[in-house]
Design a protein around this motif. Structure first.
Motif, PDB file in Angstrom:
ATOM      1  N   MET A 148       1.034  -1.276   0.373  1.00 53.18           N
ATOM      2  CA  MET A 148      -0.031   0.445   0.266  1.00 53.18           C
ATOM      3  C   MET A 148       0.692   1.614   0.027  1.00 53.18           C
ATOM      4  O   MET A 148       0.884   2.763  -0.830  1.00 53.18           O
ATOM      5  N   TYR A 181      -4.036   0.826  -5.349  1.00 54.02           N
ATOM      6  CA  TYR A 181      -3.898   1.021  -3.837  1.00 54.02           C
ATOM      7  C   TYR A 181      -4.869   1.087  -3.596  1.00 54.02           C
ATOM      8  O   TYR A 181      -5.760   0.340  -2.253  1.00 54.02           O
ATOM      9  N   LEU A 231      -3.692   6.384   4.502  1.00 53.49           N
ATOM     10  CA  LEU A 231      -3.061   5.054   4.193  1.00 53.49           C
ATOM     11  C   LEU A 231      -2.038   5.092   5.907  1.00 53.49           C
ATOM     12  O   LEU A 231      -2.283   4.235   6.212  1.00 53.49           O
TER      13      LEU A 231
END
Length: 222
Positions: free
Chosen positions: A118, A130, A179
């Motif tokens: 990722m 992603y 993230l």
């Protein structure tokens, strides 16, 4: 390769699963008509099986019937998307908690590898990769948690919200902000810290709710 829109056994359950998968994959958009005659040809099913499948999907909140127009993919408003995500927040937190209790050394290696991939996708600006890894991470946490009831409910909730998720994933800067939240989930689950894993999952879904609240209503098929 068989696509989600043509998969299925021709039974009512098979047709329902194929349409459900197609909605989750974005093949059917909000407001799109689901014509029984077309579906019988596509899935090699009887009218009765297709009608039963559409009734099932109606009960799940994925399809609605419109007077004089038949069935169509139900449009989920932004307000409803927020409400759905609030339920997801509780269930995703539960799954993260249980996953942290049950995770094996092999699964720790797998989750940490997903986290690294990722990071690579975000660094390379690959939003599609992603998004796929994002879904894979959530799926693996659900699987590791061994909570089939919660997992089943989550799959249906995510299917209802899929169009909002796609739009949110394409928002500039969203991968960079989400993230660290995903990496926190990975870290806490892999550290076998159930309470912290649950908090990390809930923080992530809270940020999704905040982002959804700033998103305009989705467009629908004519």
């Amino acid at each position: 390769m068989t696509s989600p829109s043509t998969a299925g056994s021709g039974s009512a359950d098979g047709v329902a699963e194929a349409i459900r998968t197609g909605i989750a994959a974005g093949e059917y958009v909000p407001g799109q008509r689901l014509v029984e005659a077309d579906l019988t040809d596509r899935f090699g099913a009887t009218r009765g099986a297709v009608r039963s499948a559409l009734i099932t999907l109606g009960h799940e909140g994925l399809v609605e019937r419109v007077a004089h127009r038949g069935a169509r993919v139900r449009t989920v408003s932004t307000a409803e998307a927020v409400a759905i995500t609030e339920v997801r927040m509780a269930l995703e937190g539960l799954c993260a908690y249980k996953a942290a209790e049950r995770i094996t050394d092999v699964e720790i290696t797998e989750l940490r590898d997903l986290g690294r991939r990722m990071q690579t996708a975000v660094a390379g600006g690959d939003a599609v990769a992603y998004a796929e890894l994002n879904q894979r991470l959530h799926a693996r946490v659900r699987e590791i948690s061994a909570q089939p009831v919660a997992a089943d409910v989550l799959l249906r909730l995510r299917a209802q919200n899929v169009h909002h998720q796609f739009r949110l994933a394409r928002r500039p800067g969203r991968p960079q902000s989400s993230l660290p939240e995903h990496l926190a989930i990975v870290d806490e689950v892999c550290s076998r810290n159930p309470e912290a894993a649950e908090r990390a999952a809930r923080r992530h879904l809270r940020s999704v709710i905040d982002a959804l609240a700033e998103t305009p209503e989705p467009e629908t098929a004519p």
